[in-house]
Every structure is written in C-alpha cells, then in structure tokens.
Design a protein around this motif. Structure first.
Motif, PDB file in Angstrom:
ATOM      1  N   PRO A 224     -33.617  -5.412  60.369  1.00  0.00           N
ATOM      2  CA  PRO A 224     -34.557  -3.992  61.315  1.00  0.00           C
ATOM      3  C   PRO A 224     -33.981  -4.995  62.694  1.00  0.00           C
ATOM      4  CG  PRO A 224     -35.969  -5.790  59.451  1.00  0.00           C
ATOM      5  CD  PRO A 224     -34.164  -5.746  59.011  1.00  0.00           C
ATOM      6  N   VAL A 225     -34.103  -4.375  63.297  1.00  0.00           N
ATOM      7  CA  VAL A 225     -34.352  -4.701  64.977  1.00  0.00           C
ATOM      8  C   VAL A 225     -35.479  -5.011  65.644  1.00  0.00           C
ATOM      9  CG1 VAL A 225     -33.973  -3.397  67.353  1.00  0.00           C
ATOM     10  CG2 VAL A 225     -32.664  -2.532  65.473  1.00  0.00           C
ATOM     11  N   PRO A 226     -36.178  -6.408  65.946  1.00  0.00           N
ATOM     12  CA  PRO A 226     -37.255  -6.426  66.554  1.00  0.00           C
ATOM     13  C   PRO A 226     -37.867  -5.843  68.097  1.00  0.00           C
ATOM     14  CG  PRO A 226     -36.010  -8.484  66.465  1.00  0.00           C
ATOM     15  CD  PRO A 226     -35.206  -6.779  66.466  1.00  0.00           C
ATOM     16  N   VAL A 227     -38.899  -5.699  67.837  1.00  0.00           N
ATOM     17  CA  VAL A 227     -39.769  -4.237  68.863  1.00  0.00           C
ATOM     18  C   VAL A 227     -39.172  -4.902  69.996  1.00  0.00           C
ATOM     19  CG1 VAL A 227     -42.115  -6.246  68.296  1.00  0.00           C
ATOM     20  CG2 VAL A 227     -41.301  -3.533  69.606  1.00  0.00           C
ATOM     21  N   ASN A 228     -39.575  -6.164  70.672  1.00  0.00           N
ATOM     22  CA  ASN A 228     -38.276  -6.390  72.145  1.00  0.00           C
ATOM     23  C   ASN A 228     -37.595  -7.309  72.161  1.00  0.00           C
ATOM     24  OD1 ASN A 228     -41.675  -6.603  72.934  1.00  0.00           O
ATOM     25  ND2 ASN A 228     -42.234  -7.986  72.034  1.00  0.00           N
ATOM     26  N   GLU A 229     -37.232  -6.669  71.346  1.00  0.00           N
ATOM     27  CA  GLU A 229     -34.947  -6.588  71.543  1.00  0.00           C
ATOM     28  C   GLU A 229     -35.030  -5.086  71.563  1.00  0.00           C
ATOM     29  OE1 GLU A 229     -33.124  -8.779  68.583  1.00  0.00           O
ATOM     30  OE2 GLU A 229     -34.532 -10.903  69.413  1.00  0.00           O
ATOM     31  N   ASP A 294     -47.558  -7.021  63.492  1.00  0.00           N
ATOM     32  CA  ASP A 294     -46.935  -8.234  64.136  1.00  0.00           C
ATOM     33  C   ASP A 294     -45.225  -7.550  65.316  1.00  0.00           C
ATOM     34  OD1 ASP A 294     -48.666  -9.733  64.098  1.00  0.00           O
ATOM     35  OD2 ASP A 294     -47.196 -10.967  62.618  1.00  0.00           O
ATOM     36  N   TYR A 295     -44.716  -6.369  63.861  1.00  0.00           N
ATOM     37  CA  TYR A 295     -43.543  -6.129  64.031  1.00  0.00           C
ATOM     38  C   TYR A 295     -44.001  -4.638  64.894  1.00  0.00           C
ATOM     39  CZ  TYR A 295     -43.947  -1.059  61.142  1.00  0.00           C
ATOM     40  OH  TYR A 295     -44.426  -0.070  60.643  1.00  0.00           O
ATOM     41  N   LEU A 296     -44.915  -4.418  65.208  1.00  0.00           N
ATOM     42  CA  LEU A 296     -45.365  -3.577  66.945  1.00  0.00           C
ATOM     43  C   LEU A 296     -46.006  -3.911  67.910  1.00  0.00           C
ATOM     44  CD1 LEU A 296     -46.229   0.276  63.629  1.00  0.00           C
ATOM     45  CD2 LEU A 296     -44.005  -0.236  65.238  1.00  0.00           C
ATOM     46  N   ASP A 297     -45.468  -5.057  67.422  1.00  0.00           N
ATOM     47  CA  ASP A 297     -46.373  -5.724  68.856  1.00  0.00           C
ATOM     48  C   ASP A 297     -45.840  -5.396  69.858  1.00  0.00           C
ATOM     49  OD1 ASP A 297     -48.435  -7.308  70.348  1.00  0.00           O
ATOM     50  OD2 ASP A 297     -48.502  -8.239  69.615  1.00  0.00           O
ATOM     51  N   GLN A 337     -41.077   2.837  68.411  1.00  0.00           N
ATOM     52  CA  GLN A 337     -40.601   3.477  67.789  1.00  0.00           C
ATOM     53  C   GLN A 337     -39.465   3.160  67.031  1.00  0.00           C
ATOM     54  OE1 GLN A 337     -40.336   6.659  70.869  1.00  0.00           O
ATOM     55  NE2 GLN A 337     -42.089   7.705  70.510  1.00  0.00           N
ATOM     56  N   LEU A 338     -38.995   2.389  67.305  1.00  0.00           N
ATOM     57  CA  LEU A 338     -37.524   2.110  67.283  1.00  0.00           C
ATOM     58  C   LEU A 338     -37.432   0.841  66.289  1.00  0.00           C
ATOM     59  CD1 LEU A 338     -33.887   2.412  67.120  1.00  0.00           C
ATOM     60  CD2 LEU A 338     -33.971   0.809  68.892  1.00  0.00           C
ATOM     61  N   ALA A 339     -38.405  -0.304  66.588  1.00  0.00           N
ATOM     62  CA  ALA A 339     -38.706  -1.183  65.067  1.00  0.00           C
ATOM     63  C   ALA A 339     -38.936  -0.505  64.845  1.00  0.00           C
ATOM     64  CB  ALA A 339     -39.428  -2.234  66.227  1.00  0.00           C
ATOM     65  N   HIS A 340     -40.240   0.559  64.757  1.00  0.00           N
ATOM     66  CA  HIS A 340     -40.406   1.252  63.377  1.00  0.00           C
ATOM     67  C   HIS A 340     -39.171   1.511  62.241  1.00  0.00           C
ATOM     68  CE1 HIS A 340     -43.198   2.719  60.105  1.00  0.00           C
ATOM     69  NE2 HIS A 340     -43.043   3.702  60.622  1.00  0.00           N
TER      70      HIS A 340
END
Lengths: 429, 429
Positions: A224-229, A294-297, A337-340
């Motif tokens: 996965p790609v973390p939301v804030n990266e 969290d993964y969308l925060d 969107q990319l994190a999801h």
C-alpha cells in the motif's frame, strides 16, 4: 518547494496575455506532432509549443541528469517514471531558460527557430500511454443528485459513500485527446414499459465534467501507499470528459457497474499540469461528515482550488456555458483516492489515469453533467441560439476549461473539446 | 483450416507422454526467461520450452514473412498484431519443424542445444502486455448461485442477464503469471451488526475459476466488430484465477461494481493456446432461454469443450481437487462477448484480456469459487489432510488446470498456480 519557478513576478521573453493559462509559472508537459511530422515531448508558454526533445538535443538540459533520449519519445511515461526529483529539476530548468533575463536561448535565433512553434501549428497527442484508467465517484453533490433521481431522495447516498472514495475501473483503450470527434454509441436499452430490450443509437449521450491525475510507479503489487506519501507519486492533472450514455447505463449497470455506457470515449486535455505548478492553489477539502479510517486520514490542504467550466457549441453556433464548478467541491481528495486504491496492494504504474468522478457543486448551475443540469431531461437547458438541450445532440461540441487564479497568478489547463458525430455507418461493400 | 498441424496422428521427434497437455498438435505461445537470463518468445512441446527467437535468428522461419526481431521480444503483442494469417503460418511451420519425419532441426545437435530447454529450467513470464482487462459474468449457474445467496432465490438472475453478456472492467496492472505468490489483501469491511466499517485483512479470500481470451487489434474507436467475425480477432485462450475478497466486495460494490475486492491479483496460465489448436473441440453453447438481439446472434459451435479443475494444496500438504467444471457450460460465448464489447464502438487492441467470469457447472462439485462450493461458508469443503476450508487460508496454493480431449488427441493449457501469503508487513525503518 520550487519557489523561483512559481514566483508570480517572473516573466518570460516569450510574450503572452495576462489571461493566458500558460504563463512561465505553469510549464505543463505534453506530446505533440510538429509541422515536420515529428512526435516530441514538449511544454507550452503562452501560445507557443516548445520542443523539449530538440532542446535536449541542443544541450540545454546538460545540468540535469537525464537519459539521452528522455524527451525524444512519443509518451511521457519514462520521464514520469524518473520521479519527482527529476520533474522538479526539469521544470525549474525550463523556467530558467525562458526567464526574461536569461539570454542563452533568447538571443540565439537559430536555436529558437528549431524549438518554438506557434500552438496552432502542432497537433496535440495523448501525453501518456495509459496502463490503467480508474474513475472515482468523489463528488458528494453528484452522488446525491444521482441517488435522488434514481433511488431514494431520503437516502440518496449509499451507506459506503462517506466512508471510502468509491471507484470503478474504466477502459484505457477509449481514452482520447482533445479535438478527436467521437461517434454516438449504439447499444442495448430497455425502454420504459417495454418487455424486451431494443438495439439502436443511445438517445441520452451526456458529458461528465471531471479532472484526473496521472501517476508515476507508486508501489509493487502487495504494498500500500500511505495517504500522506501519495502526492509523491502524482505527476500532475488534466481535465477529463467522461462521456456517458445514460440509457445504456441504466439497463446494463447491475450488478457490476457501468461498462458500454462509458467505454465508447473518455477525452482529456492534452497538457499535464504538475502538482508543483498547482502548489499556490492548495485548499482544504469540504468538512468531513463522518470520521475516516486511519489509512484515509490525509493532511490539511490536500485539495486544489480549480475553476471549471463547460460549454456546449451547436454546429455552426456559438458556445453557451452550461456549467461552472470547482475541483475544491470534491469530498475526497487525490491523496485519499491513491491511498484507497492501493490499500489492498493494487499496483499503480507510470501513466495510470485516475478520474475524480463528475464534479458537481452545490448550486444548480454547477452540476457537472446534463443528467443533473436538465434533471433527467425534465428541465431542458437553454442555449444562446434559442434551442434547448436535455442531452447532447449530434454535431454538438462539448468544451471543458479549467484554471486557477490567485492575485496576479493564473495557471490553467487549457481545454478538452470534442464533437459528437452521428452513429458510425459502415461503408457498403 | 490448419489440418496437418491438428492431425492427431502426427508425432514429434521430441518425446512426450500420452497425457501431456502439449503434444505437437498444440503449439501454444508464451514468453520465458532462459537459464542465460534472456527473455524470448517461445512455444512448448511435451516438457520442453522452445526458443522461437533463436529459431528465427538461425533462419528456420525464412519461409514465413516476419519482421526480423518478431520473436526476440519480451511480449507477444507485435506477433499478435500481425493477424491470424501470420499466426497460422508460424504455427504450421513449427509443426513441420518438429514433425518426427523432418530432419532439418532433428539431426542438427548444435542448433537443437541452442533452442530447446527443459521446461523446469525456464521461468515463464506474462505472455502479453495487457492494455485492458475486461471480465465477463457469463456463467448462468454462477450468476444464479450468487443471486440466490445475496438477493432473491426466486429472482436470482437480474433482468438484463439473459439479454447481454454482462461485464465490467478489471485492472491490468495486477494481472500476474502463474507461480507468483500474492499477499492477502487488507481493506475496509462492514461487519454484520456493526455501525462503523473496520480496517484489516480480508477474512474471505476466494478464487474464481475462469478462462480468458486474448485479442489482436480488432477495430478503430467507433467501429463495432460483427459477432460472426469476432473469432478473426481472437488469438487464443488461457486459464484465469480472478482472486476475490468477498468481504471487501460486499461493502464496496454498490453502485459501481467490484474494485479493491478484485484488483489485488488476477493470475493467468502462461501459455496461450490458439483458437486453431482448439478447433477440434468446438461445441454449442447451452440452449438460449430468450431470443437475442441480432448483434449477438452467433453461429453454431462457437463454444469449446474444455475440462477445468481446481486444487487446493495446504502448506506442506497434498492437493485436493475441489472443483471440476467445463468451459462449455458458459451461456455466452467468446464471439458474443467480443461483439457486445465493441457494439458501442469501444476499441479492442492486441494483448487485451477478456475473462469469462467464474465458470460454474450445474452440479455442486462444479462450482467455480469457494463462495459457491462452501455456500457462503455454511458447508465447509473437506481437504485430504482432514482440515476444512470455507475460503482460502494463508499459505494455501490454488492450482487450476484445463485440457480438452477427443479420441487420442489431448490439448491442454497447463496450469495457473499461486500461493496466498499473509498480509504484507512493511519493514520497520
């Protein structure tokens, strides 16, 4: 942060009007065919296309570590694969070359003549080979309007909608650039009151006003790609018209989603505007109505303030602006969107296209499709020539524009403009 | 019709057992990495991989008009683009070269040593760069089972199902070849009775037994492919495991269809078996229960009799065959699928992958997914080692096989076999 390149006070020795979408602070990337029938990677300043392949060949990028043929290609995929550090070095170098005070190219007429073309003399191509095209559904106003019309006004949003950026896979093969005409699709529909489906031209062809981002290689399968990266893996954005056939969609879409209603054409504006150029126009997404996992925060200021407009121009007629919306209305931002998209390990590659979904705003003149603007055809839209539209007619041209502005700085996407032709008739043998 | 190449009496100077999937009548196409780390296009006879790049370089294809590097590539896309006439000339020529009576290569040991590798010494790759992946939903038994479980047993099939081959777009980036292990996906689910979604590993990872066809460039955008010309644009077929996460799917799929529940992995068998090799195994699709619109009216014998089996093998355990099905059970055939896909003008290109949807048969041991075999987990499947399975557990290997037989002729696909690993854990920094 590329400050000098974004400095609103900088000007170029290439002249342009104050209201251009392409000042020296933009420096978008695209692919075009020159008058000499050469395909090259380029950028645009004002009304001039700039051949980056020729610029590289003549040594103007020697200060930037690049493979020898980086810009002598027919797609941007390899350049995008090189990653954000390279994008910034190249964008900053282009800013320097065309800075009003820099004489190296300005005063070299023979080099200039090989590099700079009036925009009307080049033919824009698709900027990337699109590996996969995903379309999100991230406008709460759009999802609410559709849910109100087709399901239940009291429960217009489905239960998952406020918890995740809902999306589906689109079709890469039918993504086309601006200025390519498309045929009205044919297909199967179930007319109201009929017992049997019928075959014929779609009667309800629509546009969908969207934007889309283009990624670089973001991850390996499983990671996965973390939301804030997420923004590290987003190269830039374009305007997207996700053409739709509402009657085909209504009959086909259960239970697996839209298919032939969408894959006859999706058109994009040809210049990719980088996230770096959009930096001054950051803004917050709308307030969250439910807490997110969290993964969308995502952090603050993960959206962008981009004005959007749609015109319809009848054959030999004048344009009527039928919609004025803004990218900032979207409930879910591109980082979410990319994190999801990758949270399950789905891999995302250079050149992938991620549509926002129809961008409707809160007011009736900001709805991003004819379905909503004409409310299923119940409230036709008036055009300048006195005619009405419920949906798109043969030979209508649909043009979408997008631009940001703040103080004296204006950064735009240009437009995506395509004409709808009648159904394709095979030549008699 | 390539009669001599399909002649069941023909034998090869490469020896193989009677029950091989790859007799000289098969001649499938694939891409592999040799022990010398060279990627090449190849075919397979018995337990030997044959390097077609080397064969071409040494002049064995001089009788066939081909570009010089046709087989020295890392995908089959260019070869497939060349069209059915070229596929046949090449397949027939390979049949001739390896015919028992033909001495030209048989008696040339130094050439043989450069061309022929034991199958265990090569590493199979994805055979094509997949532009777009579409997944149909063409098994009436599967659609009925799913509809019975999740909707209404009395109206299990949705109204459109008997009128069109329903389909949706999948994700190309997560298509992998056999033998690549995959991670259990994580994601958002809504547990029964909960008010809030939760994040975590999928608890309901499933396989879907499918086959898929691979196309050549079929049409330009806007131009439908007529149903009875569709096979001209189909290169061949593979077995497809469309891995699925049922709990993620249940929460995310309205209204736009499955997304993260599917795009963490879809695996395919590495050898593409041509339609010409499948010619002797033609059969009718099941009887139509409703008349179809003209554009879907395919001719007789447009389906194929292909036996399919699925094994589950626990870590360090032995295989249990949990499903025996057949491609011929599918209600919609590949000609109807391609005609439907293009009827709206959607363009289809070389290397596109079109999945059949889960191939369930009429009996309970022929259902093509754990969802159906264990009936939502209510009836666990017994494995040879005494353990039970409702869905797939970590370190289970799922293996799918497919083969046709008729008299003494047997043509197979080999297998697609992948192990499910636990969720991906990023290394601590």
């Amino acid at each position: 942060m590329p400050n000098k390149t974004n400095d609103p006070k900088r000007s170029s020795w290439i002249g342009y009007n104050r209201d251009t979408h392409f000042p020296i602070q933009n420096i978008p990337f695209g692919v075009f065919l020159t008058r000499d029938n050469v395909i090259t990677i380029g950028t645009r300043i004002g009304d001039y296309a700039i051949d980056l392949g020729a610029l590289q060949e003549m040594g103007y990028f020697e200060s930037v570590p690049l493979t020898d043929d980086m810009f002598m290609q027919d797609t941007l995929n390899d350049f995008i694969s090189d990653g954000k550090k390279t994008w910034r070095l190249v964008r900053n170098r282009i800013g320097d070359i065309f800075d009003k005070e820099n004489s190296e190219l300005r005063d070299n007429k023979s080099d200039r003549d090989r590099i700079i073309f009036p925009i009307d003399e080049v033919e824009m191509q698709l900027p990337v080979l699109i590996g996969d095209y995903t379309d999100f559904y991230s406008s709460k106003e759009h999802a609410t309007n559709v849910g109100t019309m087709f399901r239940d006004p009291d429960n217009a949003l489905l239960p998952n909608w406020l918890h995740m950026p809902v999306a589906y896979h689109g079709r890469s093969s039918s993504v086309i650039p601006s200025n390519i005409s498309i045929h009205r699709p044919q297909g199967q529909t179930m007319p109201a009151g009929s017992e049997q489906p019928v075959f014929g031209p779609s009667k309800l062809v629509d546009f969908e006003l969207e934007m889309a981002f283009i990624t670089t290689d973001a991850n390996n399968l499983g990671h996965p790609v973390p939301v804030n990266e997420a923004e590290d893996y987003i190269f830039g954005m374009v305007i997207l018209n996700d053409w739709s056939a509402r009657d085909i969609q209504k009959w086909e879409y259960v239970p697996l989603g839209p298919f032939l209603a969408k894959n006859f054409a999706s058109s994009i504006s040809p210049w990719i505007v980088t996230l770096d150029a959009l930096e001054p126009f950051r803004t917050n997404s709308p307030k969250r109505e439910k807490p997110v996992l969290d993964y969308l925060d995502s952090k603050e200021d993960s959206s962008f303030d981009i004005n959007l407009e749609v015109d319809i121009t009848p054959q030999q007629g004048t344009p009527t602006t039928v919609c004025k919306s803004n990218f900032k209305h979207l409930y879910w931002n591109i980082s979410q969107q990319l994190a999801h998209h990758t949270v399950n390990g789905c891999s995302v590659n250079s050149g992938d296209l991620m549509g926002s979904g129809t961008i409707s705003g809160p007011t009736k003149d900001s709805y991003g499709s004819m379905l909503e603007l004409s409310w299923r055809g119940e409230k036709p839209i008036q055009l300048n020539d006195g005619t009405e539209r419920k949906f798109i007619q043969d030979y209508d041209t649909v043009t979408m524009r997008g631009y940001c502005h703040k103080g004296e700085l204006r950064i735009g996407f240009g437009e995506v403009s395509n004409t709808l032709l009648p159904i394709y008739e095979p030549k008699k043998k």
